[in-house]
Design a protein around this motif. Structure first.
Motif, PDB file in Angstrom:
ATOM      1  N   MET A 130     -20.548  29.765  38.590  1.00 48.77           N
ATOM      2  CA  MET A 130     -21.886  30.337  38.688  1.00 48.77           C
ATOM      3  C   MET A 130     -22.908  29.235  38.987  1.00 48.77           C
ATOM      4  N   ALA A 131     -23.781  29.479  39.981  1.00 50.23           N
ATOM      5  CA  ALA A 131     -24.780  28.487  40.362  1.00 50.23           C
ATOM      6  C   ALA A 131     -25.727  28.214  39.207  1.00 50.23           C
ATOM      7  N   ARG A 132     -26.090  26.961  39.040  1.00 53.22           N
ATOM      8  CA  ARG A 132     -26.955  26.607  37.919  1.00 53.22           C
ATOM      9  C   ARG A 132     -28.384  27.102  38.147  1.00 53.22           C
ATOM     10  N   TRP A 133     -28.872  27.008  39.386  1.00 51.02           N
ATOM     11  CA  TRP A 133     -30.259  27.309  39.665  1.00 51.02           C
ATOM     12  C   TRP A 133     -30.406  28.678  40.315  1.00 51.02           C
ATOM     13  N   HIS A 134     -31.351  29.451  39.879  1.00 48.81           N
ATOM     14  CA  HIS A 134     -31.636  30.740  40.498  1.00 48.81           C
ATOM     15  C   HIS A 134     -32.125  30.513  41.929  1.00 48.81           C
ATOM     16  N   ARG A 135     -31.756  31.409  42.835  1.00 46.95           N
ATOM     17  CA  ARG A 135     -32.072  31.223  44.248  1.00 46.95           C
ATOM     18  C   ARG A 135     -33.591  31.164  44.491  1.00 46.95           C
ATOM     19  N   VAL A 136     -34.370  31.906  43.732  1.00 44.98           N
ATOM     20  CA  VAL A 136     -35.822  31.871  43.912  1.00 44.98           C
ATOM     21  C   VAL A 136     -36.372  30.512  43.493  1.00 44.98           C
ATOM     22  N   PHE A 137     -35.884  30.006  42.365  1.00 47.16           N
ATOM     23  CA  PHE A 137     -36.298  28.691  41.894  1.00 47.16           C
ATOM     24  C   PHE A 137     -35.862  27.605  42.876  1.00 47.16           C
ATOM     25  N   ARG A 138     -34.659  27.746  43.393  1.00 52.80           N
ATOM     26  CA  ARG A 138     -34.166  26.781  44.395  1.00 52.80           C
ATOM     27  C   ARG A 138     -35.067  26.762  45.612  1.00 52.80           C
ATOM     28  N   ARG A 139     -35.422  27.961  46.097  1.00 52.54           N
ATOM     29  CA  ARG A 139     -36.188  28.034  47.338  1.00 52.54           C
ATOM     30  C   ARG A 139     -37.597  27.467  47.201  1.00 52.54           C
ATOM     31  N   TRP A 140     -38.308  27.907  46.167  1.00 60.16           N
ATOM     32  CA  TRP A 140     -39.732  27.597  46.081  1.00 60.16           C
ATOM     33  C   TRP A 140     -40.040  26.303  45.345  1.00 60.16           C
ATOM     34  N   VAL A 141     -39.095  25.767  44.595  1.00 58.64           N
ATOM     35  CA  VAL A 141     -39.364  24.551  43.830  1.00 58.64           C
ATOM     36  C   VAL A 141     -38.402  23.436  44.229  1.00 58.64           C
ATOM     37  N   LEU A 142     -37.142  23.575  43.856  1.00 60.56           N
ATOM     38  CA  LEU A 142     -36.217  22.453  44.005  1.00 60.56           C
ATOM     39  C   LEU A 142     -36.000  22.056  45.460  1.00 60.56           C
ATOM     40  N   ALA A 143     -35.644  22.995  46.318  1.00 65.16           N
ATOM     41  CA  ALA A 143     -35.349  22.663  47.717  1.00 65.16           C
ATOM     42  C   ALA A 143     -36.592  22.142  48.425  1.00 65.16           C
ATOM     43  N   ARG A 144     -37.723  22.778  48.154  1.00 66.71           N
ATOM     44  CA  ARG A 144     -38.969  22.374  48.808  1.00 66.71           C
ATOM     45  C   ARG A 144     -39.358  20.945  48.421  1.00 66.71           C
ATOM     46  N   HIS A 145     -39.332  20.665  47.129  1.00 73.22           N
ATOM     47  CA  HIS A 145     -39.718  19.339  46.665  1.00 73.22           C
ATOM     48  C   HIS A 145     -38.699  18.286  47.085  1.00 73.22           C
ATOM     49  N   TYR A 146     -37.421  18.651  47.045  1.00 70.94           N
ATOM     50  CA  TYR A 146     -36.377  17.704  47.469  1.00 70.94           C
ATOM     51  C   TYR A 146     -36.566  17.355  48.938  1.00 70.94           C
ATOM     52  N   ARG A 147     -36.840  18.365  49.770  1.00 71.64           N
ATOM     53  CA  ARG A 147     -37.009  18.129  51.206  1.00 71.64           C
ATOM     54  C   ARG A 147     -38.186  17.190  51.465  1.00 71.64           C
ATOM     55  N   PHE A 148     -39.299  17.450  50.781  1.00 73.42           N
ATOM     56  CA  PHE A 148     -40.461  16.577  50.959  1.00 73.42           C
ATOM     57  C   PHE A 148     -40.135  15.147  50.524  1.00 73.42           C
ATOM     58  N   ALA A 149     -39.509  15.008  49.357  1.00 71.71           N
ATOM     59  CA  ALA A 149     -39.181  13.670  48.857  1.00 71.71           C
ATOM     60  C   ALA A 149     -38.198  12.961  49.780  1.00 71.71           C
ATOM     61  N   ARG A 150     -37.217  13.697  50.288  1.00 69.58           N
ATOM     62  CA  ARG A 150     -36.215  13.092  51.176  1.00 69.58           C
ATOM     63  C   ARG A 150     -36.856  12.608  52.474  1.00 69.58           C
ATOM     64  N   GLU A 151     -37.841  13.354  52.962  1.00 71.39           N
ATOM     65  CA  GLU A 151     -38.474  12.991  54.228  1.00 71.39           C
ATOM     66  C   GLU A 151     -39.529  11.900  54.067  1.00 71.39           C
ATOM     67  N   ALA A 152     -40.199  11.850  52.913  1.00 73.65           N
ATOM     68  CA  ALA A 152     -41.366  10.980  52.790  1.00 73.65           C
ATOM     69  C   ALA A 152     -41.267   9.902  51.724  1.00 73.65           C
ATOM     70  N   LEU A 153     -40.475  10.127  50.673  1.00 76.37           N
ATOM     71  CA  LEU A 153     -40.580   9.274  49.489  1.00 76.37           C
ATOM     72  C   LEU A 153     -39.393   8.370  49.224  1.00 76.37           C
TER      73      LEU A 153
END
Length: 468
Positions: free
Chosen positions: A1-24
């Motif tokens: 079972m996935a640890r993170w809910h898909r809504v949380f993944r989409r709007w928080v984790l994936a979004r912030h990870y993408r920004f950090a990966r590209e810029a930070l």
């Protein structure tokens, strides 16, 4: 079972990870390397191996977001665990919190972006001064309340705009000084349990110094508000310049370069100065940033800033991009366009010089109120017979040459005053260029050393000792 809910993944984790990966990511490696160097100096076991591991790992691409780890820091740690083992990865975690780590990274990133923006602003100021020198003494009529008011010269106008932008520069430098302090070593909020030298950490990262109070370091966030406020004020300055240039373009007094203008799909005669319209759009975006940042900080507990600090970082990044767009578009508009000198003076009329007629009558002994009323009654045309003065005397007094010659006050439109103002503005710009160059050099030197896992031999030595 996935640890993170898909809504949380989409709007928080994936979004912030993408920004950090590209810029930070480079800033994460800089901060972690500085911290590992400090732990190594303290004798923390395996900290030296962590420095070497980070040096190698930073040359490799960071994985995209998969949901296995929640952010970039844990992604870096996962690779350290996989390739260098628990002891090396664990050494790096000694006393380190994502609170002080993230806030250090955010400040370093924003500082880099602010330095770029300041470079663009200085370039625009340089272009304004170059145009002022090229068009020295070219007369024009300026308006107040959207009506022709008084003559001045194009260089006098451009020097006034540059003076405003010089204060915008100073406001950005002040905002930059707030960002130029390192939170690293503050840990979660109470301070690091290991005797790290926080001043040394700041030096290693190219900061001017640490944020001294550890709770202040991770909780305050006013550095972001100061930057947003400085950008909002810059935006208002830039929109005013763009508006004036658009007005002159409408009158044919500012001819936008072919590579910056667009035609009409229907009207073949059109040459639209769209570069100025887009510059004004980008500048206008800067005005709303303060409200966003204030709302994010408002009613946030003083121990809980880090939970929304990525939410602060993303709008600030967008504001900085908008600022770069406005500055570059206005710069290229000045570089690639032409002022049409004869059109700048198209609104010159006897009415525009009416205040000079009032002054002439006052100098002849007439009370000011009576002189004002008499000139007003003589309009339109300022008829000399109505004023009781010789026509030749009135024409001479109301001429442009005499008008400028009488205005040799500090900052005035007189030739000597304008020459002095231009020289002072060029001196001030050179000082700001040196100041920016020194800040950039400090950051570059620190980054050069950190990329190689090296310490600055001039760094202040702290107390050495083994830490178990």
């Amino acid at each position: 079972m996935a640890r993170w809910h898909r809504v949380f993944r989409r709007w928080v984790l994936a979004r912030h990870y993408r920004f950090a990966r590209e810029a930070l990511v480079p800033h994460f490696f800089d901060a972690l390397t500085a911290y590992a160097l400090e732990l190594s100096r303290l004798g923390v076991p395996h900290a030296k191996e962590a420095v070497a591991a980070l040096r190698e790992l930073r040359t490799l691409p960071l994985p995209s977001f998969t949901g296995e780890v929640e952010d970039v820091f844990f992604s870096i740690e996962a690779q350290l665990l996989e390739h260098w083992g628990e002891e090396v990865a664990g050494a790096l975690r000694r006393g380190l919190s994502r609170n002080d780590l993230d806030l250090t990274v955010f400040r370093a990133y924003l500082k880099d972006r602010a330095l770029l923006l300041l470079g663009d602003l200085l370039r625009l100021r340089k272009a304004l001064l170059a145009r002022a020198r090229a068009h020295f003494g070219v007369p024009l009529v300026l308006s107040t309340h959207h009506r022709p008011a008084q003559p001045t010269t194009l260089d006098h106008y451009l020097l006034g705009v540059e003076a405003l932008l010089a204060r915008d520069t100073e406001r950005l430098f002040r905002a930059l000084s707030g960002m130029d302090r390192s939170p690293l070593g503050a840990s979660a909020l109470a301070g690091n349990p290991y005797p790290v030298d926080r001043r040394r950490l700041a030096h290693l990262l190219g900061f001017a110094g640490p944020v001294e109070h550890t709770l202040d370091a991770v909780a305050s966030g006013d550095y972001a508000l100061e930057l947003a406020a400085a950008l909002a004020l810059l935006g208002t300055s830039l929109t005013r310049l763009a508006t004036d240039l658009l007005r002159w373009a409408e009158a044919g007094a500012f001819l936008v370069g072919e590579s910056l203008a667009q035609g009409s799909s229907f009207m073949p005669q059109k040459r639209n100065p769209v570069v100025l319209e887009h510059a004004r759009i980008y500048a206008a975006r800067l005005l709303g940033g303060v409200g966003t940042l204030l709302a994010l900080n408002h009613n946030t507990p003083f121990t809980d800033l880090n939970d929304h600090s990525t939410g602060v970082l993303e709008p600030l990044s967008e504001l900085l991009e908008a600022g770069e767009g406005a500055l570059e578009l206005l710069w290229v508009a000045l570089e690639e366009s032409q002022f049409v000198e004869e059109r700048l003076l198209s609104e010159l009329s006897p009415e525009v010089m009416a205040s000079e007629a009032v002054d002439l009558l006052v100098r002849k002994g007439l009370p000011l109120r009576e002189a004002y009323a008499r000139v007003k009654a003589a309009l339109p045309g300022v008829r000399p017979e109505t004023l009781g003065v010789e026509r030749e005397e009135l024409l001479h007094w109301m001429g442009l040459e005499g008008f400028f010659a009488r205005r040799e006050v500090l900052g005035g439109a007189g030739p000597r005053a304008r020459a002095e103002a231009l020289s002072e503005a060029e001196r001030r710009l050179k000082e700001d260029q040196k100041r920016l160059g020194a800040l950039r050099a400090r950051v570059r030197a620190a980054r050069f050393l950190l990329a190689r896992g090296l310490e600055d031999p001039q760094a202040e030595e702290g107390q050495e000792g083994e830490v178990g």
